[in-house]
Design a protein around this motif. Structure first.
Motif, PDB file in Angstrom:
ATOM      1  N   GLY A  27     -18.400  43.394 -11.288  1.00  0.00           N
ATOM      2  CA  GLY A  27     -17.203  42.558 -11.212  1.00  0.00           C
ATOM      3  C   GLY A  27     -17.072  41.664 -12.430  1.00  0.00           C
ATOM      4  N   SER A  28     -18.186  41.105 -12.900  1.00  0.00           N
ATOM      5  CA  SER A  28     -18.044  40.231 -14.066  1.00  0.00           C
ATOM      6  C   SER A  28     -17.773  41.059 -15.315  1.00  0.00           C
ATOM      7  CB  SER A  28     -19.280  39.348 -14.234  1.00  0.00           C
ATOM      8  OG  SER A  28     -20.451  40.097 -14.098  1.00  0.00           O
ATOM      9  N   GLY A  29     -18.313  42.294 -15.352  1.00  0.00           N
ATOM     10  CA  GLY A  29     -17.980  43.169 -16.467  1.00  0.00           C
ATOM     11  C   GLY A  29     -16.487  43.444 -16.532  1.00  0.00           C
ATOM     12  N   MET A  30     -15.905  43.706 -15.382  1.00  0.00           N
ATOM     13  CA  MET A  30     -14.471  44.007 -15.341  1.00  0.00           C
ATOM     14  C   MET A  30     -13.642  42.793 -15.727  1.00  0.00           C
ATOM     15  SD  MET A  30     -14.221  46.192 -11.929  1.00  0.00           S
ATOM     16  CE  MET A  30     -14.408  47.956 -11.938  1.00  0.00           C
ATOM     17  N   THR A  31     -14.053  41.631 -15.256  1.00  0.00           N
ATOM     18  CA  THR A  31     -13.292  40.430 -15.598  1.00  0.00           C
ATOM     19  C   THR A  31     -13.347  40.187 -17.101  1.00  0.00           C
ATOM     20  OG1 THR A  31     -14.038  39.571 -13.488  1.00  0.00           O
ATOM     21  CG2 THR A  31     -12.956  38.030 -14.933  1.00  0.00           C
ATOM     22  N   TRP A  32     -14.524  40.380 -17.663  1.00  0.00           N
ATOM     23  CA  TRP A  32     -14.685  40.211 -19.115  1.00  0.00           C
ATOM     24  C   TRP A  32     -13.762  41.164 -19.875  1.00  0.00           C
ATOM     25  CZ3 TRP A  32     -18.140  36.920 -21.757  1.00  0.00           C
ATOM     26  CH2 TRP A  32     -18.204  37.133 -23.146  1.00  0.00           C
ATOM     27  N   GLN A  33     -13.769  42.422 -19.398  1.00  0.00           N
ATOM     28  CA  GLN A  33     -12.940  43.453 -20.005  1.00  0.00           C
ATOM     29  C   GLN A  33     -11.498  42.985 -20.114  1.00  0.00           C
ATOM     30  OE1 GLN A  33     -13.304  46.856 -17.549  1.00  0.00           O
ATOM     31  NE2 GLN A  33     -13.352  48.320 -19.232  1.00  0.00           N
ATOM     32  N   LEU A  34     -11.011  42.412 -19.017  1.00  0.00           N
ATOM     33  CA  LEU A  34      -9.613  42.020 -18.986  1.00  0.00           C
ATOM     34  C   LEU A  34      -9.388  40.733 -19.759  1.00  0.00           C
ATOM     35  CD1 LEU A  34      -6.917  42.788 -17.635  1.00  0.00           C
ATOM     36  CD2 LEU A  34      -7.458  41.107 -15.890  1.00  0.00           C
ATOM     37  N   LEU A  35     -10.340  39.830 -19.653  1.00  0.00           N
ATOM     38  CA  LEU A  35     -10.148  38.483 -20.168  1.00  0.00           C
ATOM     39  C   LEU A  35     -10.360  38.450 -21.672  1.00  0.00           C
ATOM     40  CD1 LEU A  35      -9.619  35.810 -18.750  1.00  0.00           C
ATOM     41  CD2 LEU A  35     -12.052  35.361 -18.847  1.00  0.00           C
ATOM     42  N   VAL A  36     -11.459  39.044 -22.145  1.00  0.00           N
ATOM     43  CA  VAL A  36     -11.807  38.981 -23.566  1.00  0.00           C
ATOM     44  C   VAL A  36     -11.375  40.255 -24.270  1.00  0.00           C
ATOM     45  CG1 VAL A  36     -13.665  38.577 -25.208  1.00  0.00           C
ATOM     46  CG2 VAL A  36     -13.762  37.547 -22.933  1.00  0.00           C
ATOM     47  N   GLY A  37     -11.586  41.344 -23.591  1.00  0.00           N
ATOM     48  CA  GLY A  37     -11.072  42.587 -24.129  1.00  0.00           C
ATOM     49  C   GLY A  37     -11.926  43.225 -25.200  1.00  0.00           C
ATOM     50  N   ARG A  38     -12.894  42.517 -25.730  1.00  0.00           N
ATOM     51  CA  ARG A  38     -13.772  43.193 -26.700  1.00  0.00           C
ATOM     52  C   ARG A  38     -15.211  42.745 -26.470  1.00  0.00           C
ATOM     53  NH1 ARG A  38     -10.396  39.919 -29.495  1.00  0.00           N
ATOM     54  NH2 ARG A  38     -11.282  37.918 -30.156  1.00  0.00           N
ATOM     55  N   GLY A  39     -16.103  43.605 -26.899  1.00  0.00           N
ATOM     56  CA  GLY A  39     -17.494  43.325 -26.630  1.00  0.00           C
ATOM     57  C   GLY A  39     -18.230  42.857 -27.856  1.00  0.00           C
ATOM     58  N   LEU A  40     -19.496  42.604 -27.681  1.00  0.00           N
ATOM     59  CA  LEU A  40     -20.346  42.296 -28.825  1.00  0.00           C
ATOM     60  C   LEU A  40     -20.443  43.555 -29.684  1.00  0.00           C
ATOM     61  CD1 LEU A  40     -23.136  40.407 -26.887  1.00  0.00           C
ATOM     62  CD2 LEU A  40     -21.346  39.411 -28.324  1.00  0.00           C
ATOM     63  N   PRO A  41     -20.791  43.383 -30.935  1.00  0.00           N
ATOM     64  CA  PRO A  41     -20.845  44.553 -31.817  1.00  0.00           C
ATOM     65  C   PRO A  41     -21.737  45.635 -31.223  1.00  0.00           C
ATOM     66  CG  PRO A  41     -21.226  42.527 -33.053  1.00  0.00           C
ATOM     67  CD  PRO A  41     -21.124  42.153 -31.617  1.00  0.00           C
ATOM     68  N   GLY A  42     -21.194  46.815 -31.165  1.00  0.00           N
ATOM     69  CA  GLY A  42     -22.004  47.961 -30.751  1.00  0.00           C
ATOM     70  C   GLY A  42     -21.931  48.296 -29.279  1.00  0.00           C
ATOM     71  N   ILE A  43     -21.521  47.346 -28.417  1.00  0.00           N
ATOM     72  CA  ILE A  43     -21.421  47.704 -27.006  1.00  0.00           C
ATOM     73  C   ILE A  43     -20.019  47.403 -26.496  1.00  0.00           C
ATOM     74  CG2 ILE A  43     -23.826  47.631 -26.229  1.00  0.00           C
ATOM     75  CD1 ILE A  43     -23.526  44.732 -25.671  1.00  0.00           C
ATOM     76  N   SER A  44     -19.684  48.042 -25.383  1.00  0.00           N
ATOM     77  CA  SER A  44     -18.315  47.941 -24.886  1.00  0.00           C
ATOM     78  C   SER A  44     -18.078  46.559 -24.265  1.00  0.00           C
ATOM     79  CB  SER A  44     -18.085  49.013 -23.828  1.00  0.00           C
ATOM     80  OG  SER A  44     -18.856  48.696 -22.686  1.00  0.00           O
ATOM     81  N   ALA A  45     -16.809  46.272 -24.035  1.00  0.00           N
ATOM     82  CA  ALA A  45     -16.457  44.989 -23.419  1.00  0.00           C
ATOM     83  C   ALA A  45     -17.077  44.871 -22.029  1.00  0.00           C
ATOM     84  CB  ALA A  45     -14.938  44.856 -23.330  1.00  0.00           C
ATOM     85  N   TYR A  46     -17.025  45.985 -21.281  1.00  0.00           N
ATOM     86  CA  TYR A  46     -17.580  45.972 -19.931  1.00  0.00           C
ATOM     87  C   TYR A  46     -19.075  45.638 -19.966  1.00  0.00           C
ATOM     88  CZ  TYR A  46     -19.448  47.912 -15.606  1.00  0.00           C
ATOM     89  OH  TYR A  46     -20.120  48.091 -14.434  1.00  0.00           O
ATOM     90  N   ALA A  47     -19.791  46.350 -20.855  1.00  0.00           N
ATOM     91  CA  ALA A  47     -21.234  46.132 -20.937  1.00  0.00           C
ATOM     92  C   ALA A  47     -21.543  44.704 -21.369  1.00  0.00           C
ATOM     93  CB  ALA A  47     -21.865  47.130 -21.903  1.00  0.00           C
ATOM     94  N   THR A  48     -20.745  44.197 -22.291  1.00  0.00           N
ATOM     95  CA  THR A  48     -20.959  42.818 -22.721  1.00  0.00           C
ATOM     96  C   THR A  48     -20.837  41.860 -21.540  1.00  0.00           C
ATOM     97  OG1 THR A  48     -19.930  43.461 -24.781  1.00  0.00           O
ATOM     98  CG2 THR A  48     -20.297  41.123 -24.428  1.00  0.00           C
ATOM     99  N   GLY A  49     -19.794  42.057 -20.752  1.00  0.00           N
ATOM    100  CA  GLY A  49     -19.585  41.187 -19.590  1.00  0.00           C
ATOM    101  C   GLY A  49     -20.768  41.227 -18.652  1.00  0.00           C
ATOM    102  N   VAL A  50     -21.248  42.443 -18.375  1.00  0.00           N
ATOM    103  CA  VAL A  50     -22.383  42.590 -17.460  1.00  0.00           C
ATOM    104  C   VAL A  50     -23.598  41.852 -18.012  1.00  0.00           C
ATOM    105  CG1 VAL A  50     -24.029  44.241 -16.530  1.00  0.00           C
ATOM    106  CG2 VAL A  50     -21.587  44.777 -16.518  1.00  0.00           C
TER     107      VAL A  50
END
Lengths: 110, 568, 457
Positions: free
Chosen positions: B138-161
């Motif tokens: 759930g926090s991965g998904m929220t991050w995806q929507l809220l920030v939309g981008r991840g740390l270098p090299g990993i996806s937004a979802y993974a970053t959120g998690v």
């Protein structure tokens, strides 16, 4: 003698009696709860009217029940069971001491 | 998300932190509880239980499930809300009166067996882990929507998690988040406020509940799927009447006939076995107060889920109409239907409140995730540190060693949850379930309801329960649940697979039967009558109430007494 | 009760109106007639069955409101002080000498009774002016009839509360050879008035536990009160008062006091619990007014009684209660259940070496609106001829199962069980006319079942 110096005490027979009575309260309320909780989906499987009719405004009885009715029912069942259990306990355990007004306090939480 | 939104999010979180720190609770002793007044104390405890209980699954998941499958998704709300009724009837008061801190503690002392304690720890850990994973998702998904981008090299979802799990694990491990009654209560109030604000905004925006349901039910329910032809809408098949179309207002969009009941019963039975919720009961001063606390929880849960169901319906209606005019929404939707249903509430927030609205809902979601993860990690740390490390691995452990054992277990559990969340990323799972977050939480409920709840209730209400019976019951319940999950993941045919992922209907009776049969062949603990006195007698309650009354009468003086009397 | 039935009828009408409204008026299309009738019937049955708890269940605790022990003691007492006499021929008089008031004779016998119980070396009982009795060490120079004015007892009377004296000086004894070193002197009170004192003295260091003396003084005070009540209510003799007096029979009291005395050394906590329960037991019998009481109150009396008997019989007496939640607020004739239970213990189980089980089962039948109370024992049973006499209502003097089994020389309790049952039957008839049933089933060796069914109130 000052009763405040004496530890509260229940005898095994009294606790067993309260236990049986509370068990009866819990099981009857649980059966009622279970009947209603499974009754709502059961009605939507068996009774066309439950899903097809429209309460004024447009919700079907089934949807209205799942959207608000059941939550109100849970509260009512919970409140009934809790106050009944508390009243049973205050009457069946302990006795001639100020603890009796404990029941009154729980009473007006409803 | 722009600067304004980020600023709002930061402000909301800062306000929560300040409230939590400044409006410091009085202590949590029995006397304080009574000083605050019975009702205030009971209500605060109830809010705290809600803070532990309402997770991403409740906040995002229920609305998402309703969004995707209509009435079949509402069963999640019904089940989550109903779970506290059995807790009230069978568990709350005796559990509190017995006075142990956790479920393994309770079972271990009640049945006089370390083996029971260890098996219970194993099951509790399984429940905690399966509850943590959907929170991380759930926090991965929220991050995806809220920030939309991840740390270098990993996806937004993974970053959120990774970020959310790591931050909370560090906070919990180093005592920044003690999960006190007050913190959890404030977090729940924030959650509820976000929901109430959104409901108010939606209703003020001219949303008609009944009209929307009938309008949505007038056409077949169709949801986006991604296949070789790209994204397109595909009507849901009605699982109750094969061949017919499923509609929003009628059952059948997600579950077959048996699965409808299986889902509800799984959720109903599960709550009584959730470790982080049950641990909270020990902060009630008496069994009677624990009971009244549960009544409040049922009321608050009803309010919360009624709002969540309404907002799920509203998002289906409103987002479809709003999508054509909003370019940002078109990226997230297919013909006006969201690709990721968990985005329903945040998107609704953005429609009605702009970036600030989105931030408020996101803050709500993060708070829901945080409070639940904190509760879960604390429960995990307590059971590893207290039940396993201090008792079995290193009985002579110093306080410091025990604390480090707790911290280490927090880290291990958090890492495991994050890894699982990354492996089980939403795209990897079939889209048959209405909401992936809600469905994953159901697994935790299934394990708890099949392995812990039956044994738990038997230990409270049946004198004949024995250690061997409890071990056999928990093992049967846990193993059969996991086995049914595995079988359910294989293609075994429509209708049956839904039921297999909600196995309590079969596993709980099985566990009960095994527990009873084995118990009948073994001897119950010798001190069972003595235990009955503490479990079901009210002597301890009366003593506690009397001492509190005396203390208050002595310290607060006549003014307080008069006030108490007037207050009832 | 008619009002109760009225409420039920109203609730049923309201239910059907609601069912009609929900299924026919606000919904379109309306539910088919047959289904509606089925739904209404289901709801009605649930309502009738759940009615006792749904509408009149034991929610409010007002019926059980009892004050603190202190205030109860204050309320109970009124009237004159040394009443000198009690009703002639009351068996009660033999149980506790003070039952006949604060006289020198009664005080001496009471002091003799208390001396071994309290573990002191001497016991003194005084009224407000003089020492009524002094028993034990030092009675060569502490004599009955002396004035209390300059003694510890005088201070207790003046202050109205317990005084503990730990030094010979505090005892203010003029005799240099006096062995008594410490004392606990507790006032005897009726209402708020101090009517006398009871003092326990020890020769060794450290007085006897103050609590224990105070507990005993509370019971003695009650007995003085009872003596006063006797006089005041002599003219208001009715069946209720007879039943009341029968509760406080000498054997029961002596046996309980003996149990307490032996436990006070091995398990002082339990001894105190028993003393509390004993005074609960007396207070209930004394303070009952009116013809009916809430079942919960009667149940309190019964379990208080049985816990005292259990302390005495130990594992030989097993008790099992089986009580409907709804029955707790039902009203039953006052002081009715305890005599039944007492009969079961005395006549059913006391004779049985291996003991047995007494079961009290209380139910409400919501459909017939009946309260049913059943007392069962698996004891020796009642011989057929005695049962015959009991059920026919003739006086059953000298029946075999009636003698006190321990043979400790109690007064004739002939016909006690018969009187108890006849009394109950009469009171049921007064209250309910023909609308009650009282059944006794018994076989020698097979136990006894007494079953009472009466309208739910």
């Amino acid at each position: 003698m000052d009763p405040d110096d004496v530890d509260e005490h229940d005898t095994p027979a009294e606790v067993d009696a309260a236990f049986r009575t509370l068990r009866r309260v819990a099981i009857t309320h649980f059966l009622l709860f279970l009947a209603v909780v499974t009754g709502v989906p059961a009605l939507s499987l068996t009774l066309g009217w439950w899903s097809d009719a429209r309460i004024e405004g447009g919700l079907s009885p089934g949807f209205a029940m799942a959207a608000f009715g059941l939550y109100a029912f849970f509260l009512v069942v919970g409140l009934a069971a809790a106050t009944l259990s508390n009243a049973v306990e205050s009457r069946m355990l302990g006795g001639d001491h100020p603890g009796a007004d404990g029941a009154d306090r729980h009473e007006d939480q409803q | 998300m722009n600067a304004a939104g980020a600023g709002t999010l930061a402000i909301v979180i800062a306000i929560i932190a300040v409230i939590t720190l400044l409006v410091r609770p009085r202590g949590t002793s029995t006397v304080d509880f009574y000083l605050a007044g019975q009702r205030v104390g009971v209500a605060t405890n109830a809010l705290a239980i809600c803070g532990d209980y309402f997770s991403a699954a409740s906040f995002l998941g229920v609305a998402a499930a309703v969004y995707v499958s209509g009435l079949d998704g509402v069963w999640y709300a019904v089940g989550f809300a109903a779970g506290f009724v059995p807790v009230l009837l069978f568990v709350a008061a005796p559990l509190r009166r017995f006075g142990e801190f956790s479920i393994p503690d309770f079972l271990g002392r009640r049945l006089g067996s370390e083996r029971v304690r260890l098996v219970a720890v194993a099951v509790v850990q399984l429940v905690i882990l399966s509850y943590l994973v959907p929170q991380a998702v759930g926090s991965g998904m929220t991050w995806q929507l809220l920030v939309g981008r991840g740390l270098p090299g990993i996806s937004a979802y993974a970053t959120g998690v990774v970020v959310s799990t790591a931050v909370i694990a560090v906070l919990v491990a180093f005592g920044g988040m003690r999960g006190t009654t007050w913190t959890q209560a404030v977090q729940f109030l924030v959650l509820l406020a976000a929901l109430v604000w959104l409901a108010g905004a939606v209703l003020a925006g001219g949303f008609g509940y009944a009209g929307a349901v009938s309008h949505l039910s007038s056409e077949p329910l169709a949801n986006p799927v991604h296949d070789s032809a790209g994204w397109h809408l595909q009507p849901e098949e009605n699982r109750l009447e094969p061949g017919a179309d499923a509609t929003f207002g009628e059952p059948g969009a997600a579950y077959g006939p048996l699965a409808q009941f299986a889902l509800i019963l799984t959720l109903v039975m599960g709550t009584a076995g959730l470790p982080h919720v049950m641990n909270r009961y020990f902060t009630s001063p008496t069994g009677t107060a624990a009971r009244m606390t549960t009544v409040w929880v049922i009321g608050l849960a009803g309010l919360f889920y009624a709002l969540a169901v309404m907002l799920g319906t509203a998002s289906r209606d409103v987002i479809a109409r709003a999508a054509p005019d909003r370019p940002w929404l078109q990226e997230l939707t297919v013909d006006g239907v969201l690709r990721v249903p968990e985005h329903a509430l945040p998107v609704l927030g953005r429609i009605y409140g702009g970036d600030q609205g989105l931030a408020v809902i996101a803050a709500g979601a993060l708070v829901a995730v945080m409070s639940t993860i904190a509760g879960l990690l604390l429960a995990a740390a307590a059971s590893w540190g207290h039940d396993v490390y201090e008792r079995h691995i290193n009985p002579g452990a110093t306080q410091k060693q025990a604390v480090w054992a707790g911290r280490a277990s927090t880290a291990v559990v958090a890492v495991a949850a994050a890894v699982l969340a990354l492996v089980l990323r939403p795209e990897n799972l079939s889209s048959t379930v209405p909401s992936i977050v809600a469905a994953m939480v159901t697994w935790a409920f299934a394990v708890a309801g099949s392995a812990l709840t039956p044994v738990f209730i038997l230990a409270i209400w049946w004198r004949g329960t024995t250690a061997a019976g409890a071990v056999a019951g928990m093992a049967t319940g846990g193993l059969s649940t996991v086995a049914m999950f595995v079988v359910g993941a294989l293609p075994v045919g429509p209708g049956l697979d839904d039921m297999l992922v909600t196995p309590t209907l079969v596993a709980a009776p099985l566990a009960t039967a095994v527990c009873v049969l084995v118990s009948r062949r073994t001897a119950p603990p010798p001190d069972v009558e003595q235990q009955w006195l503490t479990l079901h007698g009210t002597a301890g309650d009366r003593q506690a109430e009397r001492l509190a009354r005396l203390t208050i009468a002595n310290t607060a003086g006549p003014r307080r007494r008069g006030g108490r009397r007037a207050g009832g | 009760m008619r009002a109760g039935s009225g409420v039920l009828a109203g609730a049923l009408v309201a239910t059907w109106a609601l069912v009609y409204l929900v299924t026919q008026v606000i919904v379109s299309p309306p539910l088919a007639v047959g289904t509606t009738v089925v739904a209404g019937t289901v709801v009605s049955v649930l309502l009738v069955v759940g009615y006792p708890s749904a509408l009149r269940g034991p929610r409010a605790a007002t019926g059980l409101r009892r004050g603190a022990r202190e205030s109860a003691r204050a309320e109970a007492g009124h009237g004159g002080t040394r009443s000198g006499r009690a009703g002639a021929g009351l068996p009660v008089r033999r149980s506790m000498p003070l039952r006949s008031g604060l006289t020198a004779d009664a005080a001496r016998r009471t002091a003799e009774l208390l001396l071994p119980l309290l573990g002191g070396d001497a016991v003194a009982i005084t009224d407000r002016e003089t020492v009524l009795a002094f028993v034990g060490a030092g009675d060569d120079h502490h004599r009955a009839g002396a004035t209390v004015a300059s003694t510890l007892a005088g201070r207790v009377i003046a202050k109205g509360r317990t005084v503990v004296g730990g030094t010979p000086r505090a005892l203010a004894c003029a005799d240099p050879g006096c062995r008594l070193r410490s004392a606990v002197v507790v006032p005897l009170t009726v209402g708020t008035r101090v009517v006398g004192t009871v003092g326990v003295f020890r020769a060794g260091t450290g007085p006897v536990p103050r609590d224990q003396v105070e507990d005993m003084a509370a019971i003695l005070s009650l007995h003085v009160e009872l003596a006063e009540l006797d006089r005041e209510r002599k003219l208001a003799a009715d069946a209720r008062l007879d039943a009341l007096r029968a509760q406080i029979n000498p054997h029961f009291l002596f046996n309980v006091l003996n149990t307490i005395a032996s436990k006070s050394r091995t398990d002082p906590d339990e001894a105190r619990q028993l003393l509390l329960r004993l005074s609960d037991f007396f207070r209930y019998a004394v303070r009952q007014e009116g013809q009916v009481a809430e079942f919960a109150q009667e149940y309190f009396f019964v379990r208080t009684y049985l816990s005292l008997e259990q302390a005495r019989f130990g594992d030989r007496l097993r008790v099992r209660y089986d009580i409907d939640p709804q029955v707790l607020t039902a009203h039953v004739p006052v002081l009715m259940i305890q005599p039944l239970v007492e009969n079961a213990v005395k006549h059913g189980l006391a004779d049985k070496v291996e003991g047995g089980t007494v079961t009290l089962r209380a139910r409400v039948d919501p459909l017939t609106r009946t309260t049913s109370i059943r007392v069962t024992d698996d004891g020796v049973g009642i011989p057929a001829d005695v049962l015959e006499r009991l059920t026919n209502g003739s006086p059953a003097a000298g029946e075999p199962g009636d003698d006190w089994p321990s043979g400790d020389g109690g007064p004739g309790r002939s016909g006690r069980s018969g009187v108890g049952l006849r009394n109950i039957s009469l009171r049921l008839a007064t209250l309910f006319g023909e609308r009650f049933a009282l059944d006794i089933q018994s076989s020698p060796g097979g136990g006894t079942v007494v079953d009472i069914r009466m309208p739910l109130r």
